[in-house]
Design an enzyme around this catalytic site. Structure first.
Site, PDB file in Angstrom:
ATOM      1  N   GLY A   1      -4.683   1.836  -5.702  1.00 43.43           N
ATOM      2  CA  GLY A   1      -5.077   0.465  -5.284  1.00 43.43           C
ATOM      3  C   GLY A   1      -6.602   0.847  -5.123  1.00 43.43           C
ATOM      4  CB  CYS A   2      -9.668  -1.194  -5.715  1.00 38.31           C
ATOM      5  SG  CYS A   2      -8.905  -2.847  -5.010  1.00 38.31           S
ATOM      6  CG  ASN A   3      -8.409  -2.720  -0.703  1.00 38.55           C
ATOM      7  OD1 ASN A   3      -9.616  -3.034  -0.221  1.00 38.55           O
ATOM      8  ND2 ASN A   3      -7.498  -3.623  -1.258  1.00 38.55           N
TER       9      ASN A   3
END
Lengths: 341, 341, 341, 341
Positions: free
Chosen positions: B147-149
């Site tokens: 995930g980007c986070n």
């Protein structure tokens, strides 16, 4: 073989854009960076987005050792190049991104209100609208980059001038301009809070100095006086110019002429007839997208052109010209795809 | 030698970003583009900023001839990869950019509320946080992008976990997120008029599914249960994540540990102690900038990390992993400088 | 009966906001406007959005005839009020929007690094957080407006302090701040091109001067030293502050306490438990929206508060205090609904 | 005495803007709110910025008891009003904000491609450009609000038509439009990520339906066919229209005519000759600012007009018309100052 460049005026946005483009250029390297007010600082302090690069610190322009420098980019505020370029060694080629060498001596005096300080250089300089001036640029020692608005509107109109295709006495160009064109200098009307919810024209009524370039180029090509109407408007976007050009002429013929003129151009793309481009589709790139639309009123044509003012309108054009001057592939380092969204 | 890739889900933002990166990649070419709802359209209709590229038209994923395809990027909405990847030829390597293969079967069920449809693939998949998993990625057939986070916060914290440097029971991560992370799907709260003057948290209170990745990874590394607090907030920016991580631990020791851990990393840059990065300084690039600041309260440390969610947080990471899987230079095609301003 | 006010510092954003609010106020009229650097100009030149109003031209503060002026708003850059207020006639009431009179003499010296120039006025001044100080404000001659961040975080936390509801040694406040809080002064990092795609913290690590207000107020209320962590971040929005406050305490109890404390407040609205407000929902208004959310980790609570920094955080608060000081309805002129979108 | 209004279509932006304006209107109160898809919800769920108001919940239009309702605002998507208004009690006055009743039957069929469903209402309806139609509006039962673009350009040009001041066969209007004009409906090109860095024309070439209003009004006034060129462009701003109108005529005479025509208008402000307004200076207000500039080419004139599309261009105009229809002061509730920055 890698060639070395110096960038004078590296603390401004066009200076940073030159560094960005050269960072992935296969044949150029940055050998020196000058910025008078910020001399002594590392480039990463002035532009943290360039932190990953191994760059020389900023120095005064006068401190640079130009031996071994193949080409110098001058990205200085208007007026400073005139004096500076005379002091540069003639062995180094020069691409000037400012307004100092774009006009004839007469044109310069008309639009800038004073005599030019280096007339012989002014006469030596080649006008840097690459796609229309390649041969002269290849052998030039000094190339004068065009204004960013001047590039956009010339891409939209230049192939149409002197062709009997449009009424050259009735050209209206309404531009929407990203704010980075104003540079990094401190002006109240460039603060975020002033610009972020505003759209406003400036230099309206024919007072913008880029008109000097249109007058000069279009008049020369047409062989008669051509004066266009030209109004730029600031829009709350960092990068981009979108020019809406209202013409009297047959839209299909206009489209055909532009499509033919740019058929082999790597950076100029004419859309299918009836489609218009958006400013957001060229951001961060050296491309210019051009569309032609016919109005419901017969004989009225809208040509829309868009490019990134910092790249194709300035630093990308400068690298494109430098490529030609240094005997490199014209597109070297410039095929970066636009960033969207 | 050029290797061929297919992109499934090419009409979304991460699909377009893959194409953008591959456009100037020295060893990859796009051989097929699939997007079910937009099959039949040229890519330039769906993404006009890619007009200059010579790309195949969009097709249905099932129409692709995978012979000759070396690697497949799956940039599909969550849940679709599980079924699809099982149908792909095992000769082709796969990088999945979605959430389908990031978690263990138990973790998946906890966070997504149902059993996984392809458990054996899930167990085969290698977690794609490149800098911490290079060896496994090099030999993997299926890599699950993070995930980007999850990428942003792990770059800020992962070297600190299990080291006795910080209190692992008291980690607060407050994120500011560009809106492209929500993708191109139609949601009222993603309209320009809704977002452009707003900042608002979402999935607050520990409900965001990327927490599954933190729980899994940090618990495994620490050898004990680690649960962080994590709150993302939408900010009116297209690209970028800035994570402000509030820790209990000595700031100098935290800085030293991160600087040491990333000393040789081409994409992860730790700033000098006391400086913090800005989201705008990594836009359009594969870089992550990290800063460490000590609070006026002794023993409190702020770690700030920022990256471009579409690039280093997703498609750039995917290309970085693909480079390793295909035996290419890890940084190939990824050294593009950030675009600023 | 209409009462007359003067605004000193009318060329800044808080000055313009005062004029905007007074324009539709039923009982106040602008009798004088001062702005030293822009003295002599009509207000419509400095703020064209006020063109429709019949306003006095800008003058020097010293040129104003204060007879007939009931109340003076000082919206001056920090430090200038100390000297100026001593020269104002004591018959006129004064609301100071700057930082000069917020702190005790000791607090001032700690946070501003020098002794205060008008200690007796400083001791006379009443702290202007209206909802918590109404009686003193009603009879005050000099009211010190709070910092905009200080107002936001106090609305989120003040009813919780000294109540045994939360751990007062472990309060983390992460703020997202619209850029108008920086005022209209010329700073490179406030240019549109610098801010529009960036999010960046500032005064991190406990160096922001609004901490002086938190230390003073929370310590006094708690009867013991309270030190919070506080990090503001610039987001590309003109107006608004959103504070995310991470607390240790029972979320339901926190919500109940805030809902009870603000049950009768016209401007402070507590959302139903589990909902959080967005910055865009108070723009242009004097309202503050507050939400409380429980974390997945038991005993962890997130309180989110948002207001418009120029209005409720500064000029709206100033008018609210002026209303009390002049014997008017507290809400007079302040019930303007937020502008959305 | 307070009069009661109902708002049909209250979940859209113009509906919310009506509520915002009525919130501080001295003589109107909202008695009913309808929104078919969101019926049953409280208004604060649909528009949290209206949380402080005591409003009725949303219902179906058919559920409203219209006895006691003095005036009904229809803020519905195009086409729905035709059928609906016929069902409303004739005792209630109606202000329609949509496009259903603006044109003659022939004009409607030309621009909307089908016959109108309520021709007798269409013929009864009064065209709601307040400043030019006050007497008819005062006694009307049904008023058709103008298009937001149509209002802007008519304020710029209408006093010039039929006066022999300009060439009526050569009018070019280039508009820059805030995105809220597109409403709250879900379209991919209205997503934040699509719009925030883009400027793009739409309905170019004379296809925008607001041209029907220009054709109808200008032709009627001139007593001859008048066809203008009109190109709107989306700019990344929530609210605002800025129209740049390129005319052939004497600039001083144009300025004099506009200044005279609007000398007593409370909402229309003509700037001194040579100055042009900015979109940001009318945001949130019912004002329209108009400037006139002469070009360097003799006989060429630029008229620039700007207003807030949701307010003066739609809901503010609607309230202004309602005020006249209900015998109230025309400016009641509408003197709110613009919000800047």
């Amino acid at each position: 073989m890698t060639q070395s460049v110096a960038i004078l005026g590296a603390s401004g946005y066009t200076g940073a854009e030159l560094v960005r483009l050269i960072a992935t250029h296969p044949s150029l390297r940055v050998a020196a960076l000058a910025a008078d007010r910020k001399a002594g600082q590392p480039m990463a302090s002035v532009f943290p987005h360039l932190r990953h690069l191994d760059l020389p610190d900023l120095v005064q322009a006068g401190e640079i050792d130009y031996s071994g420098i193949d080409l110098i980019f001058c990205a200085l505020p208007h007026g400073l190049s005139q004096a500076l370029v005379t002091t540069l060694p003639r062995e180094a080629k020069v691409v000037d991104l400012g307004a100092d060498f774009r006009l004839t001596p007469e044109g310069y005096e008309t639009w800038y209100g004073k005599a030019h300080a280096a007339v012989e250089l002014q006469e030596e300089a080649v006008y840097g609208l690459t796609e229309f001036n390649r041969d002269a640029i290849r052998t030039a020692r000094l190339v004068a980059g065009t204004g960013c608005n001047a590039a956009t509107v010339q891409f939209a109109l230049r192939p149409l001038i002197g062709q009997g295709l449009i009424d050259e006495d009735d050209i209206v160009c309404d531009l929407k301009n990203g704010v980075s064109g104003a540079g990094r200098s401190l002006k109240e009307n460039m603060l975020f809070a002033e610009r972020s919810t505003d759209v406003m024209g400036y230099s309206q009524g024919g007072r913008h100095r880029h008109l000097g370039e249109f007058d000069q180029e279009f008049t020369r090509i047409a062989g008669r006086d051509v004066r266009i109407q030209f109004t730029p408007h600031l829009v709350p976007v960092n990068r981009g110019i979108l020019a809406s050009c209202y013409l009297k002429g047959d839209p299909q013929a206009v489209h055909a002429r532009l499509a033919e003129a740019y058929a082999d151009e790597p950076f100029l793309h004419v859309l299918p007839f009836g489609e218009a481009p958006g400013m957001g589709h060229v951001m961060g790139s050296n491309f210019c997208h051009i569309g032609v639309i016919g109005d419901r009123i017969p004989g009225r044509t809208l040509v829309v052109a868009t490019l990134d003012n910092l790249c194709k309108g300035s630093s990308g054009q400068a690298v494109q010209n430098a490529n030609l001057m240094l005997g490199l592939e014209e597109t070297a380092g410039l095929m970066l795809a636009p960033v969207f969204p």
